[in-house]
Design a protein around this motif. Structure first.
Motif, PDB file in Angstrom:
ATOM      1  N   ARG A  45      29.827  43.039  41.222  1.00  0.00           N
ATOM      2  CA  ARG A  45      29.756  41.698  41.792  1.00  0.00           C
ATOM      3  C   ARG A  45      29.668  40.681  40.651  1.00  0.00           C
ATOM      4  O   ARG A  45      28.925  40.883  39.687  1.00  0.00           O
ATOM      5  CB  ARG A  45      28.534  41.579  42.711  1.00  0.00           C
ATOM      6  N   GLU A  46      30.417  39.592  40.786  1.00  0.00           N
ATOM      7  CA  GLU A  46      30.440  38.584  39.728  1.00  0.00           C
ATOM      8  C   GLU A  46      30.251  37.191  40.314  1.00  0.00           C
ATOM      9  O   GLU A  46      30.618  36.923  41.460  1.00  0.00           O
ATOM     10  CB  GLU A  46      31.771  38.634  38.968  1.00  0.00           C
ATOM     11  N   LEU A  47      29.706  36.315  39.491  1.00  0.00           N
ATOM     12  CA  LEU A  47      29.528  34.922  39.881  1.00  0.00           C
ATOM     13  C   LEU A  47      30.890  34.242  39.973  1.00  0.00           C
ATOM     14  O   LEU A  47      31.718  34.376  39.075  1.00  0.00           O
ATOM     15  CB  LEU A  47      28.660  34.195  38.873  1.00  0.00           C
ATOM     16  N   VAL A  48      31.103  33.490  41.050  1.00  0.00           N
ATOM     17  CA  VAL A  48      32.286  32.656  41.194  1.00  0.00           C
ATOM     18  C   VAL A  48      31.925  31.197  40.891  1.00  0.00           C
ATOM     19  O   VAL A  48      32.533  30.556  40.045  1.00  0.00           O
ATOM     20  CB  VAL A  48      32.884  32.764  42.610  1.00  0.00           C
ATOM     21  N   ALA A  49      30.915  30.688  41.589  1.00  0.00           N
ATOM     22  CA  ALA A  49      30.495  29.304  41.401  1.00  0.00           C
ATOM     23  C   ALA A  49      29.084  29.135  41.929  1.00  0.00           C
ATOM     24  O   ALA A  49      28.682  29.839  42.861  1.00  0.00           O
ATOM     25  CB  ALA A  49      31.444  28.347  42.111  1.00  0.00           C
ATOM     26  N   ARG A  50      28.360  28.185  41.341  1.00  0.00           N
ATOM     27  CA  ARG A  50      27.002  27.905  41.795  1.00  0.00           C
ATOM     28  C   ARG A  50      26.764  26.419  41.681  1.00  0.00           C
ATOM     29  O   ARG A  50      27.248  25.777  40.745  1.00  0.00           O
ATOM     30  CB  ARG A  50      25.984  28.705  40.982  1.00  0.00           C
ATOM     31  N   ILE A  51      26.012  25.880  42.631  1.00  0.00           N
ATOM     32  CA  ILE A  51      25.654  24.473  42.609  1.00  0.00           C
ATOM     33  C   ILE A  51      24.151  24.350  42.625  1.00  0.00           C
ATOM     34  O   ILE A  51      23.467  24.923  43.471  1.00  0.00           O
ATOM     35  CB  ILE A  51      26.328  23.715  43.781  1.00  0.00           C
ATOM     36  N   PHE A  52      23.607  23.596  41.636  1.00  0.00           N
ATOM     37  CA  PHE A  52      22.160  23.499  41.465  1.00  0.00           C
ATOM     38  C   PHE A  52      21.608  22.243  42.127  1.00  0.00           C
ATOM     39  O   PHE A  52      20.558  22.257  42.704  1.00  0.00           O
ATOM     40  CB  PHE A  52      21.805  23.521  39.983  1.00  0.00           C
ATOM     41  N   LYS A  53      22.306  21.169  42.016  1.00  0.00           N
ATOM     42  CA  LYS A  53      21.958  19.949  42.716  1.00  0.00           C
ATOM     43  C   LYS A  53      23.263  19.453  43.327  1.00  0.00           C
ATOM     44  O   LYS A  53      24.255  20.160  43.324  1.00  0.00           O
ATOM     45  CB  LYS A  53      21.357  18.925  41.750  1.00  0.00           C
ATOM     46  N   GLN A  54      23.290  18.261  43.819  1.00  0.00           N
ATOM     47  CA  GLN A  54      24.499  17.805  44.498  1.00  0.00           C
ATOM     48  C   GLN A  54      25.717  17.835  43.593  1.00  0.00           C
ATOM     49  O   GLN A  54      26.835  18.044  44.040  1.00  0.00           O
ATOM     50  CB  GLN A  54      24.289  16.381  45.036  1.00  0.00           C
ATOM     51  N   THR A  55      25.515  17.626  42.276  1.00  0.00           N
ATOM     52  CA  THR A  55      26.665  17.537  41.386  1.00  0.00           C
ATOM     53  C   THR A  55      26.599  18.472  40.190  1.00  0.00           C
ATOM     54  O   THR A  55      27.520  18.490  39.391  1.00  0.00           O
ATOM     55  CB  THR A  55      26.818  16.096  40.859  1.00  0.00           C
ATOM     56  N   VAL A  56      25.550  19.233  40.034  1.00  0.00           N
ATOM     57  CA  VAL A  56      25.455  20.144  38.896  1.00  0.00           C
ATOM     58  C   VAL A  56      26.024  21.488  39.314  1.00  0.00           C
ATOM     59  O   VAL A  56      25.477  22.168  40.182  1.00  0.00           O
ATOM     60  CB  VAL A  56      23.993  20.301  38.433  1.00  0.00           C
ATOM     61  N   THR A  57      27.135  21.860  38.697  1.00  0.00           N
ATOM     62  CA  THR A  57      27.841  23.077  39.102  1.00  0.00           C
ATOM     63  C   THR A  57      28.194  23.932  37.898  1.00  0.00           C
ATOM     64  O   THR A  57      28.235  23.458  36.762  1.00  0.00           O
ATOM     65  CB  THR A  57      29.145  22.729  39.849  1.00  0.00           C
ATOM     66  N   THR A  58      28.462  25.199  38.167  1.00  0.00           N
ATOM     67  CA  THR A  58      28.971  26.103  37.155  1.00  0.00           C
ATOM     68  C   THR A  58      30.027  26.991  37.805  1.00  0.00           C
ATOM     69  O   THR A  58      29.910  27.333  38.990  1.00  0.00           O
ATOM     70  CB  THR A  58      27.851  26.946  36.510  1.00  0.00           C
ATOM     71  N   TYR A  59      31.051  27.345  37.036  1.00  0.00           N
ATOM     72  CA  TYR A  59      32.154  28.143  37.549  1.00  0.00           C
ATOM     73  C   TYR A  59      32.491  29.285  36.591  1.00  0.00           C
ATOM     74  O   TYR A  59      32.332  29.160  35.380  1.00  0.00           O
ATOM     75  CB  TYR A  59      33.424  27.282  37.708  1.00  0.00           C
ATOM     76  N   ALA A  60      32.994  30.360  37.163  1.00  0.00           N
ATOM     77  CA  ALA A  60      33.575  31.410  36.329  1.00  0.00           C
ATOM     78  C   ALA A  60      34.849  30.868  35.686  1.00  0.00           C
ATOM     79  O   ALA A  60      35.568  30.057  36.300  1.00  0.00           O
ATOM     80  CB  ALA A  60      33.903  32.633  37.175  1.00  0.00           C
ATOM     81  N   ASP A  61      35.124  31.313  34.480  1.00  0.00           N
ATOM     82  CA  ASP A  61      36.323  30.826  33.781  1.00  0.00           C
ATOM     83  C   ASP A  61      37.585  31.111  34.590  1.00  0.00           C
ATOM     84  O   ASP A  61      38.537  30.325  34.557  1.00  0.00           O
ATOM     85  CB  ASP A  61      36.436  31.512  32.417  1.00  0.00           C
ATOM     86  N   SER A  62      37.592  32.206  35.311  1.00  0.00           N
ATOM     87  CA  SER A  62      38.793  32.628  36.030  1.00  0.00           C
ATOM     88  C   SER A  62      39.131  31.730  37.221  1.00  0.00           C
ATOM     89  O   SER A  62      40.264  31.766  37.717  1.00  0.00           O
ATOM     90  CB  SER A  62      38.637  34.076  36.518  1.00  0.00           C
ATOM     91  N   VAL A  63      38.162  30.921  37.670  1.00  0.00           N
ATOM     92  CA  VAL A  63      38.424  30.080  38.844  1.00  0.00           C
ATOM     93  C   VAL A  63      38.328  28.587  38.532  1.00  0.00           C
ATOM     94  O   VAL A  63      38.683  27.765  39.380  1.00  0.00           O
ATOM     95  CB  VAL A  63      37.467  30.420  40.005  1.00  0.00           C
ATOM     96  N   ARG A  64      37.840  28.240  37.353  1.00  0.00           N
ATOM     97  CA  ARG A  64      37.643  26.829  37.024  1.00  0.00           C
ATOM     98  C   ARG A  64      38.980  26.086  37.115  1.00  0.00           C
ATOM     99  O   ARG A  64      40.000  26.538  36.594  1.00  0.00           O
ATOM    100  CB  ARG A  64      37.043  26.687  35.626  1.00  0.00           C
ATOM    101  N   GLY A  65      38.957  24.958  37.794  1.00  0.00           N
ATOM    102  CA  GLY A  65      40.173  24.165  37.980  1.00  0.00           C
ATOM    103  C   GLY A  65      40.912  24.503  39.266  1.00  0.00           C
ATOM    104  O   GLY A  65      41.775  23.733  39.708  1.00  0.00           O
TER     105      GLY A  65
END
Length: 116
Positions: A45-65
């Motif tokens: 299992r791998e991280l795809v995306a996560r949102i910490f606050k309304q606008t703070v996000t992180t994405y896997a390199d493979s899906v960014r964009g």
């Protein structure tokens, strides 16, 4: 107890789009983050995306964009908009919520298949 209900998975052709939804219910307090993970057959299992606050996000390199995560705090719901889908995006997608001091809950998973 917190429950997560996912929806929006399915079969789509390469280049297509899908939108996943995950609604949280139950004894929710102090949500710290909500996110999406995926697991393909034979892979971890791998991280795809996560949102910490309304606008703070992180994405896997493979899906960014290509993928966008956002959250509706009034509905305790997190969304994953997936565009330009590729066959390698095929997996079971799981919703995750971190809340309170360190509580962590997973959804049941929704299948996304990208194939012509």
């Amino acid at each position: 107890q917190v429950q997560l209900v996912e929806s929006g998975g399915g079969l789509v052709q390469p280049g297509g789009s899908l939108r996943l939804s995950c609604a949280a219910s139950g004894s929710i307090f102090s949500i710290k983050s909500m996110g999406w993970y995926r697991q393909a057959p034979g892979k971890e299992r791998e991280l795809v995306a996560r949102i910490f606050k309304q606008t703070v996000t992180t994405y896997a390199d493979s899906v960014r964009g290509r993928f966008t995560i956002n959250r509706d705090n009034t509905k305790n719901t997190v969304y994953l908009q997936m565009n330009s889908l590729k066959p390698e995006d095929t997996a079971v997608y799981y919703c995750n919520i971190v809340y309170g001091t360190s509580s962590n809950t997973w959804g049941q998973g929704t299948q996304v298949t990208v194939s012509s």
